[in-house]
Scaffold this motif. Structure first.
Motif, PDB file in Angstrom:
ATOM      1  N   THR A 126       0.833  -1.198   0.000  1.00 59.18           N
ATOM      2  CA  THR A 126       0.000   0.000   0.000  1.00 59.18           C
ATOM      3  C   THR A 126       0.866   1.246   0.000  1.00 59.18           C
ATOM      4  OG1 THR A 126      -1.712   1.216   1.218  1.00 59.18           O
ATOM      5  CG2 THR A 126      -0.145  -0.061   2.533  1.00 59.18           C
ATOM      6  N   SER A 127       0.324   2.322  -0.528  1.00 60.85           N
ATOM      7  CA  SER A 127       1.021   3.609  -0.485  1.00 60.85           C
ATOM      8  C   SER A 127       0.672   4.397   0.771  1.00 60.85           C
ATOM      9  CB  SER A 127       0.659   4.441  -1.727  1.00 60.85           C
ATOM     10  OG  SER A 127      -0.696   4.865  -1.677  1.00 60.85           O
ATOM     11  N   CYS A 128      -0.230   3.882   1.600  1.00 65.74           N
ATOM     12  CA  CYS A 128      -0.684   4.599   2.800  1.00 65.74           C
ATOM     13  C   CYS A 128       0.230   4.321   3.988  1.00 65.74           C
ATOM     14  CB  CYS A 128      -2.109   4.196   3.167  1.00 65.74           C
ATOM     15  SG  CYS A 128      -3.355   4.614   1.928  1.00 65.74           S
ATOM     16  N   VAL A 129       0.531   5.363   4.743  1.00 64.03           N
ATOM     17  CA  VAL A 129       1.278   5.222   5.987  1.00 64.03           C
ATOM     18  C   VAL A 129       0.395   4.509   7.006  1.00 64.03           C
ATOM     19  CG1 VAL A 129       2.358   6.501   7.882  1.00 64.03           C
ATOM     20  CG2 VAL A 129       2.616   7.293   5.526  1.00 64.03           C
ATOM     21  N   GLY A 130       0.999   3.623   7.807  1.00 64.04           N
ATOM     22  CA  GLY A 130       0.240   2.947   8.841  1.00 64.04           C
ATOM     23  C   GLY A 130      -0.391   1.648   8.408  1.00 64.04           C
ATOM     24  N   GLY A 131      -0.183   1.258   7.149  1.00 68.54           N
ATOM     25  CA  GLY A 131      -0.640  -0.048   6.711  1.00 68.54           C
ATOM     26  C   GLY A 131      -2.063  -0.134   6.199  1.00 68.54           C
ATOM     27  N   ASP A 132      -2.734   0.994   5.992  1.00 70.24           N
ATOM     28  CA  ASP A 132      -4.086   0.956   5.431  1.00 70.24           C
ATOM     29  C   ASP A 132      -4.015   0.442   3.990  1.00 70.24           C
ATOM     30  OD1 ASP A 132      -6.672   1.364   4.563  1.00 70.24           O
ATOM     31  OD2 ASP A 132      -6.568   3.555   4.624  1.00 70.24           O
ATOM     32  N   ARG A 133      -4.606  -0.723   3.728  1.00 64.84           N
ATOM     33  CA  ARG A 133      -4.582  -1.328   2.394  1.00 64.84           C
ATOM     34  C   ARG A 133      -5.855  -1.037   1.591  1.00 64.84           C
ATOM     35  NH1 ARG A 133      -1.776  -5.095   5.605  1.00 64.84           N
ATOM     36  NH2 ARG A 133       0.285  -5.628   4.757  1.00 64.84           N
ATOM     37  N   SER A 134      -6.613  -0.059   2.028  1.00 66.36           N
ATOM     38  CA  SER A 134      -7.839   0.297   1.305  1.00 66.36           C
ATOM     39  C   SER A 134      -7.508   0.806  -0.095  1.00 66.36           C
ATOM     40  CB  SER A 134      -8.617   1.369   2.068  1.00 66.36           C
ATOM     41  OG  SER A 134      -8.997   0.906   3.345  1.00 66.36           O
ATOM     42  N   ALA A 135      -8.470   0.680  -0.994  1.00 68.85           N
ATOM     43  CA  ALA A 135      -8.328   1.172  -2.367  1.00 68.85           C
ATOM     44  C   ALA A 135      -9.128   2.458  -2.515  1.00 68.85           C
ATOM     45  CB  ALA A 135      -8.830   0.129  -3.355  1.00 68.85           C
ATOM     46  N   TYR A 136      -8.465   3.509  -2.984  1.00 69.52           N
ATOM     47  CA  TYR A 136      -9.101   4.796  -3.235  1.00 69.52           C
ATOM     48  C   TYR A 136      -8.818   5.150  -4.697  1.00 69.52           C
ATOM     49  CZ  TYR A 136      -8.452   5.074   1.912  1.00 69.52           C
ATOM     50  OH  TYR A 136      -8.437   4.820   3.269  1.00 69.52           O
ATOM     51  N   TYR A 137      -9.836   5.449  -5.492  1.00 71.41           N
ATOM     52  CA  TYR A 137      -9.558   5.760  -6.902  1.00 71.41           C
ATOM     53  C   TYR A 137     -10.642   6.618  -7.538  1.00 71.41           C
ATOM     54  CZ  TYR A 137     -12.420   1.497  -7.944  1.00 71.41           C
ATOM     55  OH  TYR A 137     -13.406   0.536  -8.025  1.00 71.41           O
ATOM     56  N   TRP A 138     -10.276   7.262  -8.679  1.00 75.76           N
ATOM     57  CA  TRP A 138     -11.101   8.261  -9.350  1.00 75.76           C
ATOM     58  C   TRP A 138     -10.649   8.387 -10.801  1.00 75.76           C
ATOM     59  CZ3 TRP A 138      -7.790   8.912  -5.255  1.00 75.76           C
ATOM     60  CH2 TRP A 138      -6.529   9.424  -5.558  1.00 75.76           C
ATOM     61  N   PRO A 139     -11.479   8.950 -11.711  1.00 72.10           N
ATOM     62  CA  PRO A 139     -11.056   9.149 -13.102  1.00 72.10           C
ATOM     63  C   PRO A 139      -9.996  10.237 -13.213  1.00 72.10           C
ATOM     64  CG  PRO A 139     -13.222  10.086 -12.752  1.00 72.10           C
ATOM     65  CD  PRO A 139     -12.884   9.341 -11.507  1.00 72.10           C
ATOM     66  N   VAL A 140      -9.074  10.057 -14.148  1.00 72.37           N
ATOM     67  CA  VAL A 140      -7.987  11.018 -14.316  1.00 72.37           C
ATOM     68  C   VAL A 140      -8.476  12.301 -14.982  1.00 72.37           C
ATOM     69  CG1 VAL A 140      -6.233   9.203 -14.464  1.00 72.37           C
ATOM     70  CG2 VAL A 140      -7.286  10.089 -16.566  1.00 72.37           C
ATOM     71  N   LEU A 141      -7.696  13.362 -14.788  1.00 77.33           N
ATOM     72  CA  LEU A 141      -7.906  14.633 -15.464  1.00 77.33           C
ATOM     73  C   LEU A 141      -6.808  14.773 -16.510  1.00 77.33           C
ATOM     74  CD1 LEU A 141      -9.630  17.306 -15.283  1.00 77.33           C
ATOM     75  CD2 LEU A 141      -7.738  18.242 -13.930  1.00 77.33           C
ATOM     76  N   ARG A 142      -7.159  15.261 -17.700  1.00 82.86           N
ATOM     77  CA  ARG A 142      -6.188  15.366 -18.799  1.00 82.86           C
ATOM     78  C   ARG A 142      -6.089  16.787 -19.335  1.00 82.86           C
ATOM     79  NH1 ARG A 142      -5.355  10.038 -21.574  1.00 82.86           N
ATOM     80  NH2 ARG A 142      -6.785   8.521 -20.639  1.00 82.86           N
ATOM     81  N   ARG A 143      -4.907  17.090 -19.841  1.00 77.51           N
ATOM     82  CA  ARG A 143      -4.711  18.263 -20.683  1.00 77.51           C
ATOM     83  C   ARG A 143      -4.963  17.843 -22.113  1.00 77.51           C
ATOM     84  NH1 ARG A 143       0.332  22.175 -19.359  1.00 77.51           N
ATOM     85  NH2 ARG A 143      -0.435  22.933 -21.368  1.00 77.51           N
ATOM     86  N   THR A 144      -5.956  18.436 -22.745  1.00 80.65           N
ATOM     87  CA  THR A 144      -6.300  18.029 -24.108  1.00 80.65           C
ATOM     88  C   THR A 144      -5.484  18.749 -25.163  1.00 80.65           C
ATOM     89  OG1 THR A 144      -8.123  19.632 -24.119  1.00 80.65           O
ATOM     90  CG2 THR A 144      -8.631  17.376 -23.427  1.00 80.65           C
ATOM     91  N   ASP A 145      -4.623  19.688 -24.740  1.00 79.14           N
ATOM     92  CA  ASP A 145      -3.773  20.376 -25.703  1.00 79.14           C
ATOM     93  C   ASP A 145      -2.447  19.664 -25.902  1.00 79.14           C
ATOM     94  OD1 ASP A 145      -2.925  20.985 -23.104  1.00 79.14           O
ATOM     95  OD2 ASP A 145      -2.062  22.910 -23.715  1.00 79.14           O
ATOM     96  N   ARG A 146      -2.224  18.553 -25.174  1.00 76.07           N
ATOM     97  CA  ARG A 146      -0.989  17.800 -25.309  1.00 76.07           C
ATOM     98  C   ARG A 146      -1.315  16.328 -25.515  1.00 76.07           C
ATOM     99  NH1 ARG A 146       2.885  19.817 -20.279  1.00 76.07           N
ATOM    100  NH2 ARG A 146       3.346  21.930 -21.050  1.00 76.07           N
ATOM    101  N   PRO A 147      -0.636  15.666 -26.432  1.00 84.97           N
ATOM    102  CA  PRO A 147      -0.890  14.236 -26.630  1.00 84.97           C
ATOM    103  C   PRO A 147      -0.284  13.415 -25.507  1.00 84.97           C
ATOM    104  CG  PRO A 147       0.911  14.945 -28.031  1.00 84.97           C
ATOM    105  CD  PRO A 147       0.376  16.191 -27.380  1.00 84.97           C
ATOM    106  N   GLY A 148      -0.953  12.341 -25.137  1.00 89.79           N
ATOM    107  CA  GLY A 148      -0.385  11.426 -24.160  1.00 89.79           C
ATOM    108  C   GLY A 148       0.710  10.592 -24.797  1.00 89.79           C
ATOM    109  N   THR A 149       1.789  10.359 -24.067  1.00 93.48           N
ATOM    110  CA  THR A 149       2.920   9.612 -24.625  1.00 93.48           C
ATOM    111  C   THR A 149       3.169   8.297 -23.897  1.00 93.48           C
ATOM    112  OG1 THR A 149       4.456  10.852 -23.205  1.00 93.48           O
ATOM    113  CG2 THR A 149       4.053  11.717 -25.430  1.00 93.48           C
ATOM    114  N   HIS A 150       2.461   8.047 -22.788  1.00 94.52           N
ATOM    115  CA  HIS A 150       2.644   6.808 -22.044  1.00 94.52           C
ATOM    116  C   HIS A 150       1.525   5.821 -22.361  1.00 94.52           C
ATOM    117  CE1 HIS A 150       4.810   9.890 -19.655  1.00 94.52           C
ATOM    118  NE2 HIS A 150       5.687   8.916 -19.476  1.00 94.52           N
TER     119      HIS A 150
END
Length: 333
Positions: A126-150
């Motif tokens: 987990t990336s959380c301090v203290g061992g919390d293994r919960s999953a937290y997630y949301w849709p990404v925000l993009r800049r539409t004036d630049r192409p994605g390269t990854h």
């Protein structure tokens, strides 16, 4: 006689040329975009607003009667420095690869994808301090004036394109109830906030996310804010906090966990649990076009913002969270 032949030849050429032009134009119409969604259209100009034109919001009451739980706990989970992205949605479409049709960003459990199970989440890093293994997630925000390269910037498809804007900060916080003590969430509780299909929905009843700017914390909107130079664009996603006491999920993913009424009172038959609030901030220069990932027919409407949560805290960690809130303390992991 010669003139008549020349006129007849000219007339035939005009008819044939007109038919050819019509055929070309017809082919162009057939081959071109038929709907805005097919062209990846959106957001619309009306989806944006200058934050200075948004009136201040009423102050949010967080205190109440003598039984109120006014504490709060912050969980440090980083800001997805690991680059944990995918197009899955474990809460809504478990077992279906790319079932979200848009890209999600994560903090917390580093293994979360469509095929996660209670057992796999319980043993993952987990990336959380203290061992919390919960999953937290949301849709990404993009800049539409630049192409994605990854790879993760182009894999979503469905009109979701552009460079993903990384979160400058991510705040994961749990709040108490303004009217009563809270009870523990069950392990592996699934939660959802917002409406991913709000653009085509019959009402805005499930629109929950609020957008804003760091320099105007008293102003929020359901549109993309235009922020003054030097300020961060913000998203705040508050989750329902009234549990039915029985289920960790439900058909439609909403009926087992409801929002309280305006005064903070839970609907009959439900019990107050800690209220999760995720706050995101982004460095977006003034005037830069942005778009939230969405289903194609939702045209990147900011009203479609949403987020998911799967509780993988240990019983001990959850008890500490509940004690912090009910004892009116301010805590941090």
């Amino acid at each position: 006689m010669g003139n008549e032949r020349r006129l007849l030849t000219l007339l035939i050429c005009l008819v044939l040329g007109g038919g050819l032009l019509a055929a070309v134009l017809g082919a162009a119409r057939v081959g071109g975009p038929r709907t805005p969604a097919a062209a990846g259209a959106g957001p619309a100009p009306g989806d944006f607003v200058d934050i200075r034109k948004v009136p201040p919001s009423p102050a949010e009451p967080r205190t109440g009667g003598p039984d109120a739980s006014t504490g709060r706990m912050s969980v440090e989970c980083g800001r997805d420095a690991e680059g944990h992205y995918n197009e899955d949605n474990l809460v809504v479409s478990p077992g279906l690869r790319s079932g979200a049709h848009h890209t999600h960003a994560y903090v917390g459990n580093l293994s979360t994808d469509a095929f996660s199970t209670d057992a796999s989440l319980d043993t993952a890093a987990t990336s959380c301090v203290g061992g919390d293994r919960s999953a937290y997630y949301w849709p990404v925000l993009r800049r539409t004036d630049r192409p994605g390269t990854h790879a993760h910037e182009g894999s979503a498809g469905h009109g979701n394109a552009g460079e993903i804007v990384p979160e400058a900060s991510v705040s994961v916080e749990f709040l108490g109830s303004p009217v009563s003590k809270v009870v523990a969430m069950p392990r592996f509780l699934n939660a959802m906030t917002g409406d991913a299909v709000a653009f085509t929905a019959d009402s805005d009843a499930d629109v929950r996310a609020r957008w804003g700017c760091s320099g105007s914390p008293d102003r929020s909107t359901t549109r993309y804010p235009r922020c003054p130079a030097g300020e961060r664009l913000t998203r705040t996603l508050a989750f329902p906090s009234c549990w039915n006491g029985l289920d960790t999920t439900s058909p439609g993913h909403r009926s087992h966990l409801l929002f309280p009424a305006a005064g903070g009172v839970c609907p009959q038959g439900t019990f107050p649990v800690p209220e999760l609030r995720i706050s995101l901030a982004y460095e977006v220069p003034p005037g830069v076009p942005v778009a939230l990932d969405s289903f194609p027919e939702q045209l990147h409407s900011p009203k479609t913002d949403h987020a998911m949560f799967v509780n993988v805290m240990t019983d001990t960690r959850m008890a500490q969270l509940v004690d912090c809130l009910n004892q009116d303390r301010v805590c941090r992991t």
